[in-house]
Motif scaffolding. Structure first.
Motif, PDB file in Angstrom:
ATOM      1  N   PHE A 201       0.856  -1.186   0.000  1.00  0.00           N
ATOM      2  CA  PHE A 201       0.000   0.000   0.000  1.00  0.00           C
ATOM      3  C   PHE A 201       0.898   1.245   0.000  1.00  0.00           C
ATOM      4  N   GLY A 202       0.693   2.122  -0.961  1.00  0.00           N
ATOM      5  CA  GLY A 202       1.421   3.376  -0.981  1.00  0.00           C
ATOM      6  C   GLY A 202       0.776   4.397  -0.061  1.00  0.00           C
ATOM      7  N   PHE A 203       1.603   5.152   0.650  1.00  0.00           N
ATOM      8  CA  PHE A 203       1.109   6.258   1.485  1.00  0.00           C
ATOM      9  C   PHE A 203       1.827   7.512   1.002  1.00  0.00           C
ATOM     10  N   ALA A 223       1.302  -5.588  11.154  1.00  0.00           N
ATOM     11  CA  ALA A 223       1.218  -6.690  12.108  1.00  0.00           C
ATOM     12  C   ALA A 223      -0.122  -7.402  12.038  1.00  0.00           C
ATOM     13  N   GLN A 224      -1.203  -6.653  11.826  1.00  0.00           N
ATOM     14  CA  GLN A 224      -2.538  -7.249  11.848  1.00  0.00           C
ATOM     15  C   GLN A 224      -3.029  -7.715  10.484  1.00  0.00           C
ATOM     16  N   LEU A 225      -2.520  -7.124   9.406  1.00  0.00           N
ATOM     17  CA  LEU A 225      -3.018  -7.462   8.076  1.00  0.00           C
ATOM     18  C   LEU A 225      -1.962  -8.103   7.188  1.00  0.00           C
ATOM     19  N   GLY A 226      -0.704  -7.912   7.513  1.00  0.00           N
ATOM     20  CA  GLY A 226       0.366  -8.500   6.712  1.00  0.00           C
ATOM     21  C   GLY A 226       0.827  -7.648   5.550  1.00  0.00           C
ATOM     22  N   LEU A 227       0.134  -6.556   5.253  1.00  0.00           N
ATOM     23  CA  LEU A 227       0.500  -5.727   4.103  1.00  0.00           C
ATOM     24  C   LEU A 227       1.679  -4.823   4.435  1.00  0.00           C
ATOM     25  N   HIS A 228       2.411  -4.420   3.419  1.00  0.00           N
ATOM     26  CA  HIS A 228       3.530  -3.495   3.568  1.00  0.00           C
ATOM     27  C   HIS A 228       3.078  -2.087   3.191  1.00  0.00           C
ATOM     28  N   VAL A 229       3.471  -1.095   3.983  1.00  0.00           N
ATOM     29  CA  VAL A 229       3.175   0.300   3.665  1.00  0.00           C
ATOM     30  C   VAL A 229       4.436   0.948   3.107  1.00  0.00           C
ATOM     31  N   GLU A 230       4.368   1.386   1.872  1.00  0.00           N
ATOM     32  CA  GLU A 230       5.472   2.075   1.218  1.00  0.00           C
ATOM     33  C   GLU A 230       5.239   3.581   1.337  1.00  0.00           C
ATOM     34  N   VAL A 231       6.092   4.253   2.114  1.00  0.00           N
ATOM     35  CA  VAL A 231       5.928   5.688   2.333  1.00  0.00           C
ATOM     36  C   VAL A 231       6.523   6.440   1.146  1.00  0.00           C
ATOM     37  N   LEU A 232       5.685   7.256   0.514  1.00  0.00           N
ATOM     38  CA  LEU A 232       6.065   7.975  -0.698  1.00  0.00           C
ATOM     39  C   LEU A 232       6.009   9.482  -0.475  1.00  0.00           C
ATOM     40  N   GLU A 233       6.811  10.214  -1.231  1.00  0.00           N
ATOM     41  CA  GLU A 233       6.830  11.670  -1.189  1.00  0.00           C
ATOM     42  C   GLU A 233       6.300  12.229  -2.500  1.00  0.00           C
ATOM     43  N   MET A 234       5.903  13.495  -2.469  1.00  0.00           N
ATOM     44  CA  MET A 234       5.425  14.127  -3.696  1.00  0.00           C
ATOM     45  C   MET A 234       6.525  14.178  -4.755  1.00  0.00           C
ATOM     46  N   LEU A 299       2.432  -1.274  -6.437  1.00  0.00           N
ATOM     47  CA  LEU A 299       1.422  -1.003  -5.416  1.00  0.00           C
ATOM     48  C   LEU A 299       0.122  -1.752  -5.697  1.00  0.00           C
ATOM     49  N   ASP A 300      -0.569  -2.111  -4.617  1.00  0.00           N
ATOM     50  CA  ASP A 300      -1.897  -2.724  -4.694  1.00  0.00           C
ATOM     51  C   ASP A 300      -2.995  -1.748  -4.299  1.00  0.00           C
ATOM     52  N   ALA A 301      -2.624  -0.663  -3.648  1.00  0.00           N
ATOM     53  CA  ALA A 301      -3.568   0.371  -3.222  1.00  0.00           C
ATOM     54  C   ALA A 301      -2.755   1.619  -2.891  1.00  0.00           C
ATOM     55  N   LEU A 302      -3.457   2.738  -2.763  1.00  0.00           N
ATOM     56  CA  LEU A 302      -2.768   3.998  -2.501  1.00  0.00           C
ATOM     57  C   LEU A 302      -3.662   4.910  -1.676  1.00  0.00           C
ATOM     58  N   THR A 303      -3.092   5.475  -0.637  1.00  0.00           N
ATOM     59  CA  THR A 303      -3.781   6.544   0.082  1.00  0.00           C
ATOM     60  C   THR A 303      -2.915   7.787  -0.004  1.00  0.00           C
ATOM     61  N   TYR A 304      -3.532   8.954  -0.020  1.00  0.00           N
ATOM     62  CA  TYR A 304      -2.785  10.161  -0.372  1.00  0.00           C
ATOM     63  C   TYR A 304      -3.415  11.401   0.244  1.00  0.00           C
ATOM     64  N   TYR A 305      -2.610  12.397   0.443  1.00  0.00           N
ATOM     65  CA  TYR A 305      -3.073  13.762   0.724  1.00  0.00           C
ATOM     66  C   TYR A 305      -1.858  14.677   0.770  1.00  0.00           C
ATOM     67  N   ASP A 340      -6.210   8.503   4.416  1.00  0.00           N
ATOM     68  CA  ASP A 340      -6.966   7.526   5.204  1.00  0.00           C
ATOM     69  C   ASP A 340      -6.578   6.113   4.794  1.00  0.00           C
ATOM     70  N   LEU A 341      -5.564   5.584   5.450  1.00  0.00           N
ATOM     71  CA  LEU A 341      -5.046   4.257   5.128  1.00  0.00           C
ATOM     72  C   LEU A 341      -6.044   3.155   5.471  1.00  0.00           C
ATOM     73  N   LYS A 342      -6.771   3.309   6.574  1.00  0.00           N
ATOM     74  CA  LYS A 342      -7.712   2.260   6.989  1.00  0.00           C
ATOM     75  C   LYS A 342      -8.843   2.112   5.973  1.00  0.00           C
ATOM     76  N   THR A 343      -9.314   3.222   5.417  1.00  0.00           N
ATOM     77  CA  THR A 343     -10.377   3.110   4.415  1.00  0.00           C
ATOM     78  C   THR A 343      -9.830   2.559   3.105  1.00  0.00           C
ATOM     79  N   ALA A 344      -8.550   2.795   2.809  1.00  0.00           N
ATOM     80  CA  ALA A 344      -7.935   2.130   1.653  1.00  0.00           C
ATOM     81  C   ALA A 344      -7.966   0.623   1.838  1.00  0.00           C
ATOM     82  N   VAL A 345      -7.755   0.165   3.066  1.00  0.00           N
ATOM     83  CA  VAL A 345      -7.862  -1.277   3.363  1.00  0.00           C
ATOM     84  C   VAL A 345      -9.280  -1.755   3.080  1.00  0.00           C
ATOM     85  N   GLY A 346     -10.282  -0.999   3.541  1.00  0.00           N
ATOM     86  CA  GLY A 346     -11.671  -1.366   3.289  1.00  0.00           C
ATOM     87  C   GLY A 346     -11.996  -1.408   1.810  1.00  0.00           C
TER      88      GLY A 346
END
Length: 504
Positions: A201-203, A223-234, A299-305, A340-346
């Motif tokens: 998941f990209g953040f 820890a709870q979902l097993g997914l990796h969060v890749e922290v990205l910059e603009m 990436l499999d998903a992306l959350t952004y702001y 909103d990373l949690k809603t990206a999971v949803g």
């Protein structure tokens, strides 16, 4: 490539399957063993439509049980189905699940709706004696601390085996349809688990400042979902902006025209205008860069702001986000705004099970129609749209900096399910699920996604129940009645689950 072709396919679940019987029966009742193996092959064939099935075959002794458990470990299965083909002692079954600790579903599926009482032999009876050992197995599992679920019903054959003395065509009976719906939901839930455990998941950027419910610990998420969060910059995205060619922009504009209707000026809102050619070209260029980013970082998903400042370069860049993120969402890369990373999971859960999943929050309550209007300023999942989504040029993004193009759309009429991924004070993730009906109620023409949803309760009663579960203020709208499916996802992910319905 079609518009909705996934950029990155989901991981197929690995499903373990075995049938049980008693070794002492085979010399006593010739043909019985082969008949039960045939039933297992039927299960394997139907399950294989939804995942990779590893059928160990018939377990009829304690030693075979131990072998089966080790074999399932070698195959790295996500879920195991125990097919109760006839009576078996629980001592044959328990070792499998002591060796392999993956979740287990017991299949109590009788081959016929009614045996031929007048002509049945003992061997014929044993081919249908499937419910008998289920209490014994359940008791053994309970005392061994092994969690399990049981699916009861009919096997669902579309033919009668040659040696049978009764009618075994049951695929159209409700008991078979219901059982296979449950089986399919468990397999889809296993697909969610396997996909999440391999997901990236990209953040991008940060979380909207002050939205305390949005903040999440990335380690807790992994820890709870097993997914990796890749922290990205603009600057990561900006790097790809510099690589975009005129030909790529032109191709992306064609894609945008296929997916969206380009609006005129809003008749009611002075800040919602027909998108200018410059705005559309900019959105297309950003969309090309967004897809390059997704592919480069796998990436499999992306959350952004990103809030931007005084018209700087990155503020201009984020002004083109919504169109491209809607295009990505349509192709299996769900994108959630405001960090909103949690809603990206949803959204990803909804997408994996084939229910769409659009980013939403409460917009307003309609007390006349007794509906709650849910929506957001984008992005939107086109697969669940009522007609073509509309693109509107926005003179400003409310509560945010900059201007650009936004999506106005609503979810197609019919059953819908809202999914809220929240976090409790102890750091545990949980699901809050509600089923409702998307109606054809009138929406505002302001460039936002909006859908009227009628829940089982009056809006005030529903909101009282919903808010009591401490949800995040965003949720996902999925199509269809998905509460049963999401309950299984929660169970396999070991998440707390609350479903809001009339029967509670």
């Amino acid at each position: 490539m079609t518009l909705l072709t996934p950029i990155k396919p989901n991981k197929k679940p690995r499903i373990g399957l075995y049938s049980i019987g008693l070794e002492a029966y085979w010399p006593q009742f010739p043909g019985l063993r082969e008949r039960l193996i045939e039933y297992g092959a039927h299960l394997e064939k139907k399950m294989s439509v939804h995942g990779e099935v590893y059928n160990f075959g018939l377990v009829d002794s304690e030693g075979k049980g131990r072998q089966g458990g080790e074999w399932f470990n070698e195959k790295n299965v996500d879920l195991i189905f125990c097919h109760v083909a006839t009576y078996s002692t629980s001592s044959n079954v328990l070792p499998i699940h002591q060796q392999c600790s993956k979740p287990v579903i017991i299949l109590n599926l009788q081959p016929t709706a009614r045996i031929n009482y007048a002509q049945s032999t003992t061997g014929e009876w044993l081919a249908h004696c499937v419910a008998c050992p289920v209490p014994e197995i359940s008791n053994a599992f309970n005392r061994a601390g092994i969690r399990f679920r049981v699916i009861n019903g009919l096997l669902g054959l579309d033919y009668t085996p040659a040696q049978s003395l009764t009618d075994e065509v049951t695929h159209n009976r409700p008991e078979a349809i219901r059982a296979w719906r449950e089986i399919t939901e468990w397999i889809k839930a296993a697909e969610v688990v396997r996909t999440m455990r391999h997901a990236r998941f990209g953040f991008l950027g940060n979380t909207y400042s002050g939205m305390l419910d949005m903040y999440s610990d990335f380690t807790m998420i992994q820890a709870q979902l097993g997914l990796h969060v890749e922290v990205l910059e603009m600057c990561d995205l900006d790097r790809f902006m510099k690589e975009v060619s005129p030909e790529e922009i032109e191709a992306k504009l064609i894609e945008i025209e296929e997916m969206f209707e380009i609006s005129g000026d809003s008749p009611s809102d002075p800040i919602a205008k027909k998108p200018t050619e410059e705005q559309l070209n900019w959105s297309a260029r950003v969309a090309v860069a967004q897809e390059k980013l997704v592919r480069a970082y796998d990436l499999d998903a992306l959350t952004y702001y990103y809030h931007g400042q005084d018209g700087n370069e990155y503020e201009q860049l984020q002004s083109g986000f919504i169109v491209g993120h809607s295009l990505l969402t349509a192709r299996g890369i769900p994108c959630s705004g405001e960090g909103d990373l949690k809603t990206a999971v949803g959204m990803k859960i909804c997408d994996i099970v084939g229910a769409g999943g659009s980013f939403s929050e409460i917009v307003v309550v309609d007390y006349i129609d007794e509906t709650i209007l849910l929506g957001h300023d984008g992005p939107f999942h086109v697969a669940i749209a009522n007609g073509k989504p509309i693109l509107r040029g926005m003179g400003l993004y409310h509560g945010k900096r900059g201007t650009g193009v936004s999506v106005e759309a609503k979810v197609k009429r019919g059953p819908v399910t809202t999914l809220n991924v929240t976090q409790t004070g102890d750091g545990k993730l949980g699901l809050v699920v509600s089923e409702g009906e998307a109606t054809s109620g009138e929406i505002m023409q302001i460039g936002n996604t909006q859908t009227h949803v009628k829940f089982a309760f009056h809006p005030d009663a529903y909101m009282e129940k919903w808010f009591a579960e401490a949800p995040t203020h965003h949720c996902v709208i999925a199509v269809g009645n998905q509460a049963s499916q999401f309950q299984k996802v929660a169970e396999l992910l070991k998440l707390r689950n609350v479903t809001l319905c009339k029967n509670e």
